[in-house]
Scaffold this motif. Structure first.
Motif, PDB file in Angstrom:
ATOM      1  N   MET A  63       0.817  -1.197   0.000  1.00  0.00           N
ATOM      2  CA  MET A  63       0.000   0.000   0.000  1.00  0.00           C
ATOM      3  C   MET A  63       0.860   1.260   0.000  1.00  0.00           C
ATOM      4  O   MET A  63       0.526   2.234  -0.645  1.00  0.00           O
ATOM      5  N   LEU A  64       1.970   1.203   0.734  1.00  0.00           N
ATOM      6  CA  LEU A  64       2.869   2.347   0.797  1.00  0.00           C
ATOM      7  C   LEU A  64       3.465   2.656  -0.579  1.00  0.00           C
ATOM      8  O   LEU A  64       3.597   3.821  -0.956  1.00  0.00           O
ATOM      9  N   TRP A  65       3.797   1.626  -1.335  1.00  0.00           N
ATOM     10  CA  TRP A  65       4.349   1.822  -2.677  1.00  0.00           C
ATOM     11  C   TRP A  65       3.320   2.460  -3.605  1.00  0.00           C
ATOM     12  O   TRP A  65       3.667   3.283  -4.458  1.00  0.00           O
ATOM     13  N   PHE A  66       2.078   2.094  -3.444  1.00  0.00           N
ATOM     14  CA  PHE A  66       1.021   2.681  -4.265  1.00  0.00           C
ATOM     15  C   PHE A  66       0.880   4.173  -3.975  1.00  0.00           C
ATOM     16  O   PHE A  66       0.768   4.984  -4.897  1.00  0.00           O
ATOM     17  N   ILE A  67       0.925   4.544  -2.701  1.00  0.00           N
ATOM     18  CA  ILE A  67       0.841   5.958  -2.322  1.00  0.00           C
ATOM     19  C   ILE A  67       2.038   6.716  -2.887  1.00  0.00           C
ATOM     20  O   ILE A  67       1.896   7.826  -3.418  1.00  0.00           O
ATOM     21  N   TYR A  68       3.212   6.119  -2.768  1.00  0.00           N
ATOM     22  CA  TYR A  68       4.424   6.736  -3.321  1.00  0.00           C
ATOM     23  C   TYR A  68       4.287   6.937  -4.827  1.00  0.00           C
ATOM     24  O   TYR A  68       4.645   7.994  -5.355  1.00  0.00           O
ATOM     25  N   LEU A  69       3.775   5.946  -5.522  1.00  0.00           N
ATOM     26  CA  LEU A  69       3.609   6.040  -6.968  1.00  0.00           C
ATOM     27  C   LEU A  69       2.626   7.139  -7.349  1.00  0.00           C
ATOM     28  O   LEU A  69       2.870   7.911  -8.285  1.00  0.00           O
ATOM     29  N   VAL A  70       1.531   7.261  -6.625  1.00  0.00           N
ATOM     30  CA  VAL A  70       0.540   8.305  -6.895  1.00  0.00           C
ATOM     31  C   VAL A  70       1.159   9.688  -6.684  1.00  0.00           C
ATOM     32  O   VAL A  70       0.991  10.595  -7.509  1.00  0.00           O
ATOM     33  N   ILE A  71       1.902   9.858  -5.599  1.00  0.00           N
ATOM     34  CA  ILE A  71       2.554  11.137  -5.333  1.00  0.00           C
ATOM     35  C   ILE A  71       3.564  11.453  -6.424  1.00  0.00           C
ATOM     36  O   ILE A  71       3.639  12.587  -6.916  1.00  0.00           O
ATOM     37  N   TYR A  72       4.341  10.466  -6.838  1.00  0.00           N
ATOM     38  CA  TYR A  72       5.334  10.668  -7.893  1.00  0.00           C
ATOM     39  C   TYR A  72       4.668  11.100  -9.202  1.00  0.00           C
ATOM     40  O   TYR A  72       5.130  12.030  -9.866  1.00  0.00           O
ATOM     41  N   VAL A  73       3.585  10.443  -9.574  1.00  0.00           N
ATOM     42  CA  VAL A  73       2.874  10.784 -10.808  1.00  0.00           C
ATOM     43  C   VAL A  73       2.330  12.211 -10.730  1.00  0.00           C
ATOM     44  O   VAL A  73       2.405  12.968 -11.704  1.00  0.00           O
ATOM     45  N   LEU A  74       1.808  12.603  -9.577  1.00  0.00           N
ATOM     46  CA  LEU A  74       1.297  13.965  -9.416  1.00  0.00           C
ATOM     47  C   LEU A  74       2.406  15.006  -9.535  1.00  0.00           C
ATOM     48  O   LEU A  74       2.242  16.046 -10.183  1.00  0.00           O
ATOM     49  N   VAL A  75       3.563  14.723  -8.937  1.00  0.00           N
ATOM     50  CA  VAL A  75       4.698  15.653  -9.020  1.00  0.00           C
ATOM     51  C   VAL A  75       5.174  15.782 -10.464  1.00  0.00           C
ATOM     52  O   VAL A  75       5.398  16.891 -10.959  1.00  0.00           O
ATOM     53  N   VAL A  76       5.316  14.673 -11.147  1.00  0.00           N
ATOM     54  CA  VAL A  76       5.739  14.710 -12.550  1.00  0.00           C
ATOM     55  C   VAL A  76       4.720  15.476 -13.395  1.00  0.00           C
ATOM     56  O   VAL A  76       5.089  16.282 -14.251  1.00  0.00           O
ATOM     57  N   ALA A  77       3.431  15.268 -13.131  1.00  0.00           N
ATOM     58  CA  ALA A  77       2.396  15.979 -13.888  1.00  0.00           C
ATOM     59  C   ALA A  77       2.497  17.485 -13.660  1.00  0.00           C
ATOM     60  O   ALA A  77       2.351  18.275 -14.603  1.00  0.00           O
TER      61      ALA A  77
END
Length: 118
Positions: free
Chosen positions: A1-15
Motif C-alpha cells: 500500500m505504501l508503494w502505491f501511495i508513493y507512486l501516486v505522489i510521484y505521478v502527481l509531481v511529474v504531472a
C-alpha cells in the motif's frame, strides 16, 4: 500500500512539472529525465547552464535551489512567498503552478530570452 501511495505522489509531481514546462514553452516530457529537467528549469528561469554544477556542491545547492525557486515564481508572475513555498513544499506548489491559471511571463533572471545553449 505504501508503494502505491508513493507512486501516486510521484505521478502527481511529474504531472505538475510537466505542465510547468509546457506553460514555459518546453516539451513536457523533459520533466521526467534526470539532470536534463534541471537544465531545462534553469533555462526557463533564465539562469546559465553551469548553475547545475553549483547544485552538486553541498550547502551551496540549497542556496541555489532557493534562488531558482524564487526565479521560477517570478517567471510566472508570483511573489516571494510563492517562491519560498516552491522551495519548502515543491511538489504541492509545482501542482498549483502547473495546473493553475498562471501564465509564463518569461525568465525572471538575466533580463532576456532563455539561453539556447541547453
Amino acid at each position: 500500500m505504501l508503494w502505491f501511495i508513493y507512486l501516486v505522489i510521484y505521478v502527481l509531481v511529474v504531472a505538475g512539472w510537466w505542465m510547468i514546462f509546457q506553460k514555459a514553452g518546453e516539451a513536457g516530457w523533459k520533466a521526467i529525465i534526470p539532470i536534463w529537467n534541471i537544465l531545462v528549469l534553469l533555462r526557463v528561469v533564465g539562469r546559465e547552464w553551469w548553475w547545475i554544477i553549483l547544485m552538486l556542491i553541498p550547502l551551496v545547492n540549497i542556496v541555489i535551489w532557493v534562488i531558482v525557486s524564487l526565479d521560477l515564481a517570478k517567471s510566472f508572475g508570483r511573489g516571494t512567498g510563492f517562491g519560498i513555498g516552491l522551495f519548502i513544499l515543491s511538489p504541492i506548489f509545482a501542482l498549483i503552478l502547473g495546473f493553475g491559471a498562471d501564465t509564463y511571463k518569461g525568465p525572471a533572471a538575466g533580463g532576456g530570452a532563455p539561453s539556447a545553449a541547453v
